[in-house]
Write a protein that holds these residues in place. Structure first.
Motif, PDB file in Angstrom:
ATOM      1  N   TYR A 147      -0.397 -47.020  -0.105  1.00  0.00           N
ATOM      2  CA  TYR A 147       0.178 -45.675  -0.146  1.00  0.00           C
ATOM      3  C   TYR A 147       1.567 -45.680  -0.781  1.00  0.00           C
ATOM      4  O   TYR A 147       1.890 -44.826  -1.614  1.00  0.00           O
ATOM      5  N   THR A 148       2.386 -46.666  -0.397  1.00  0.00           N
ATOM      6  CA  THR A 148       3.723 -46.771  -0.983  1.00  0.00           C
ATOM      7  C   THR A 148       3.641 -47.069  -2.469  1.00  0.00           C
ATOM      8  O   THR A 148       4.386 -46.497  -3.279  1.00  0.00           O
ATOM      9  N   LYS A 155       2.729 -43.899  -4.387  1.00  0.00           N
ATOM     10  CA  LYS A 155       3.847 -42.970  -4.555  1.00  0.00           C
ATOM     11  C   LYS A 155       4.768 -43.422  -5.682  1.00  0.00           C
ATOM     12  O   LYS A 155       5.235 -42.603  -6.486  1.00  0.00           O
ATOM     13  N   SER A 186       5.095 -41.326  -9.258  1.00  0.00           N
ATOM     14  CA  SER A 186       6.404 -40.846  -9.706  1.00  0.00           C
ATOM     15  C   SER A 186       6.651 -41.246 -11.158  1.00  0.00           C
ATOM     16  O   SER A 186       7.094 -40.427 -11.975  1.00  0.00           O
TER      17      SER A 186
END
Length: 604
Positions: free
Chosen positions: A42-43, A46, A50
Motif C-alpha cells: 500500500y505504501t 501511494k 504520486s
C-alpha cells in the motif's frame, strides 16, 4: 544459480560475515542479523501513484507517433474527427483499433458524465494510465521482493519511482507502454508463482500491445515447459488466453477496417517480411539506445548490463548455496534478449525500449546488491581480527551486509535521484512549450477581444515545420477548429483527416513515406499559426513573427534551441547554470492580421 527467499537470504548474507566465527559465538549472534525492512504494498502504491500522476500532468508528448497514431484515432472514436495515418488505412491495417477502444471506454464515460473541456478528457486518460501503471508496478515490486529479497525490491522501487524513463513512458498512450505494463504483470506473476497471470499478461502484451513483446515471455515459457515439465498447463493456458484475446481483437479491428483483419500478423509481415520494413526513417547507430538509456536511467542503465555476471561472481566468491525455484540466469534473461534484438535493428526509437524499462530498474538493483555484498565481504575480511563478540552484551560488531554497506546504497541513490530529477526537469523546461501554447489557444478562443470570428465559422490553425509537435485534436477549442498543414522543408508523408468512416480507403496514401502535396493549404487561408521562431529561415520556413503586416503574436513560451545549446546542460537541468549555457527560441501562437488589414484598406 537461484536466489534464496527473503528469510534465507538474510541468513546467507550473515553467513559470510560469520564463517570464521566459533560455533558458540554464532549461536549468540542469530538474533542480531535481521533482514532489511520492506515497504508495504500500500505504501509503495501511494509513492508510485504520486510519481505517475506528476508524469501524467507535466510530461510532454515526446513522439509524434503517439499523437497521430493513437490520440487522433481515439479522438475520432469519441468525436468523429481526427487525423488518419497510412497505418490505419484498410489497405495496410497495421494498427489495432482494439488498443484504442480499451482507452475510449473510460474516456467516453467520463466525457458523457462530466461533459468537460476536451483538454480535461486528455489529462483524465493520462491519469487513468498513471493509475494503471502504478498498480502493475506494485505487483511487480511484490514479486521482486519475494524472488530477490527485500533490499533488491526496495532499490527497484526507488529506481522505478524516480527514473526519467518511467516518467516518460508511464502515462504515454503507446502500445509499447501497454506492453511495459504487461511485462510487469508477467514478471510479477512469475516471481510470485501465479503463472496464469504471467501467461495472460504476455498474451495481452503481444496481441493488444506489440507482437514483438511476446519474446519477453520466453524465459517464463522455458521455466514452465522445460524446467517444471508443465507442458500441458502452459499450452492450455496460452491457447485459451491467446485465442480469446485474438478473437476479440480481430473482431474489433475487422469491424473498424471493414474487412477480416488480424493486426498483429500484419505488423509482423510489414516489419519482418516486407521489402523495406520499418527502415525508411528512424535509422540510427547502435549508440542511440546507449545514449537513450544513460539519459533515462543514468548509472542504473550501466549497472543493468552487469547484473548477471555480478550475480555469478558474487555467488562464486561468497560461496552462497544454490536454492530457490528460478535460476538466476533465467530470471534475468528477458532484458538481455530484448536489448540484443533491438540494438541490432537499424530502425531505433525511444519507445522501443519501454517494455523493458522495469527490468532495467530490477537489473540495476540486483547489480547494486551484488556490489554491496562484495564490498561487505572484502571489508569484513580486512577487519575480521579486530572484531569480537562483546561478552557483556552478547552483541557483535558484525552487521547485515545492507547495514555495513548502507553508505554505498545511499550514495548511489542520491546520485541517481539528482541525475533523474535533473533530466526530467530538463525535458519539462526545454520542451513543454507546445502543450502550454495549445492550452493557451483554448483560453484565448473564449476571449472575444482576441478571437473575433463568428462562432459557427470554420477556424484553421496551421502548422508548418512544427507539425510533429501537435498535441492532438483534444487541444482544439471545439469541432469548428481544424488543424491544417502548410508547406515546410519536411518532405515526408503527413497524415490526413479521417473520411466518412474508418473502413473507407483514403486517397493519396502510401507506405513509402513519400510526400503528398494534397495535404497542404495556402497560408493565406490560416486564421492562426503555431510556429517555433528560430533565427534561421528559408523560403518555405520564414520567420512569421517578423511578418508584422500579416501576423501578430498573441502567445509565446520558451522552447529549447538544442543545436545552439551546450550538450550537457541541455540534457540535465542545473539551476542558475543551465540558463547560461542554453539558448531558447519562442514557441508562438500567431493570429492573422490579413482580414483586418484588408478591411482597413477598403475603408480608406
Amino acid at each position: 544459480m537461484a536466489t534464496p527467499s527473503v528469510r534465507s537470504r538474510a541468513q546467507v548474507a550473515s553467513h559470510y560475515h560469520r564463517k570464521n566465527t566459533t560455533h558458540s559465538d554464532q549461536s549468540s549472534l542469530t538474533d542480531h542479523y535481521q533482514a532489511p525492512w520492506t515497504l508495504s504494498g500500500y505504501t509503495a502504491f501511494k509513492a508510485l501513484l504520486s510519481a505517475r500522476l506528476v508524469a501524467a500532468i507535466w510530461c510532454n508528448i515526446s513522439d509524434c507517433d503517439e499523437t497521430y497514431n493513437y490520440w487522433e484515432p481515439l479522438h475520432y472514436m469519441m468525436y468523429g474527427s481526427g487525423f488518419q495515418t497510412w497505418e490505419y488505412s484498410p489497405t495496410y491495417s497495421i494498427r489495432s483499433y482494439a488498443y484504442i477502444l480499451i482507452h475510449a471506454i473510460p474516456t467516453s464515460l467520463y466525457s458523457q458524465l462530466i461533459q468537460p473541456n476536451r483538454i480535461l478528457v486528455f489529462f483524465f486518460l493520462r491519469c487513468v494510465l498513471a493509475f494503471s501503471c502504478a498498480l502493475c508496478e506494485v505487483y511487480f515490486y511484490r514479486g521482486v521482493c519475494k524472488q530477490f529479497g527485500s533490499h533488491v525490491g526496495r532499490m527497484t522501487l526507488l529506481f522505478l519511482i524516480l527514473s526519467t524513463g518511467m516518467f516518460i513512458s508511464s502515462s504515454a498512450l503507446l502500445p509499447s507502454s501497454f506492453s511495459m505494463y504487461m511485462t510487469m504483470l508477467a514478471m510479477g506473476g512469475w516471481f510470485l508463482g501465479t503463472f496464469w497471470v504471467s501467461i495472460l499478461a504476455v498474451a495481452a502484451s503481444a496481441i493488444i500491445g506489440w507482437p514483438f513483446a511476446g519474446v519477453l515471455g520466453i524465459p517464463i515459457a522455458f521455466d514452465l515447459v522445460v524446467r517444471k515439465k508443465r507442458v500441458l498447463y502452459f499450452f492450455k493456458m496460452a491457447g485459451v488466453f491467446g485465442f480469446s484475446i485474438l478473437c476479440v481483437s480481430a473482431h474489433i479491428d475487422s469491424t473498424y477496417y471493414g474487412k477480416a483483419v488480424i493486426t498483429p500478423l500484419n505488423i509482423i509481415l510489414y516489419n519482418v517480411f516486407s521489402g523495406h520494413g520499418p527502415d525508411l526513417y528512424g535509422v540510427e547507430p547502435w549508440s542511440y539506445y546507449l545514449i537513450n538509456g544513460l539519459l533515462n536511467f543514468n548509472m542504473v542503465f550501466v549497472l543493468s548490463f552487469l547484473a548477471l555476471p555480478l550475480t555469478y561472481m558474487t555467488g562464486y566468491i561468497l560461496d552462497i548455496p544454490v536454492s530457490g525455484r528460478i535460476p538466476s540466469w533465467l530470471r534475468l534473461l528477458a532484458m538481455y534478449i530484448w536489448l540484443a534484438i533491438f540494438f541490432l535493428q537499424p530502425h531505433k526509437e525511444e519507445r522501443f525500449l519501454f517494455p523493458v524499462y522495469p527490468l532495467v530498474a530490477l537489473h540495476g538493483a540486483v547489480a547494486l546488491d551484488c556490489i554491496q555484498k562484495l564490498y561487505c565481504h572484502v571489508a569484513m575480511g580486512l577487519m575480521h581480527r579486530k572484531m569480537q563478540v562483546d561478552p557483556q552484551t552478547k552483541t557483535s560488531p558484525y552487521q547485515h551486509y545492507t547495514k555495513s554497506s548502507a553508505w554505498l546504497a545511499i550514495a548511489f541513490s542520491v546520485a541517481f535521484t539528482l541525475l533523474s530529477v535533473s533530466r526530467s526537469l530538463a525535458l519539462y523546461k526545454g520542451y513543454h512549450a507546445p502543450l502550454d501554447v495549445y492550452m493557451e489557444m483554448n483560453w484565448l478562443a473564449q476571449d472575444t477581444q482576441v478571437h473575433t470570428l463568428p462562432a459557427d465559422k470554420a477556424v484553421h490553425v496551421c502548422v508548418g515545420k512544427e507539425w510533429h509537435r501537435y498535441t492532438s485534436s483534444f487541444f482544439l477549442p471545439n469541432t469548428n477548429w481544424h488543424l491544417q498543414f502548410i508547406q515546410s522543408e519536411f518532405k515526408g508523408q503527413l497524415p490526413k483527416p479521417y473520411g466518412n468512416s474508418s473502413s473507407e480507403v483514403p486517397s493519396q496514401m502510401n507506405d513509402m513515406n513519400l510526400e503528398e502535396p494534397s495535404r497542404y493549404i495556402d497560408v493565406k487561408y490560416c486564421h492562426y499559426l503555431i510556429d517555433l521562431d528560430l533565427p534561421q529561415e528559408s523560403a518555405l520556413e520564414p520567420r512569421y513573427t517578423q511578418m508584422s503586416n500579416d501576423w501578430k503574436v498573441i502567445a509565446s513560451h520558451p522552447f529549447l534551441d538544442a543545436p545552439r545549446s551546450h550538450q550537457l546542460f541541455r540534457s540535465f537541468y542545473i539551476p542558475w547554470v543551465t540558463s547560461h549555457y542554453c539558448q531558447y527560441a519562442n514557441y508562438t501562437l500567431l493570429k492573422t492580421t490579413r482580414t483586418k488589414n484588408k478591411k482597413a484598406k477598403q475603408d480608406s
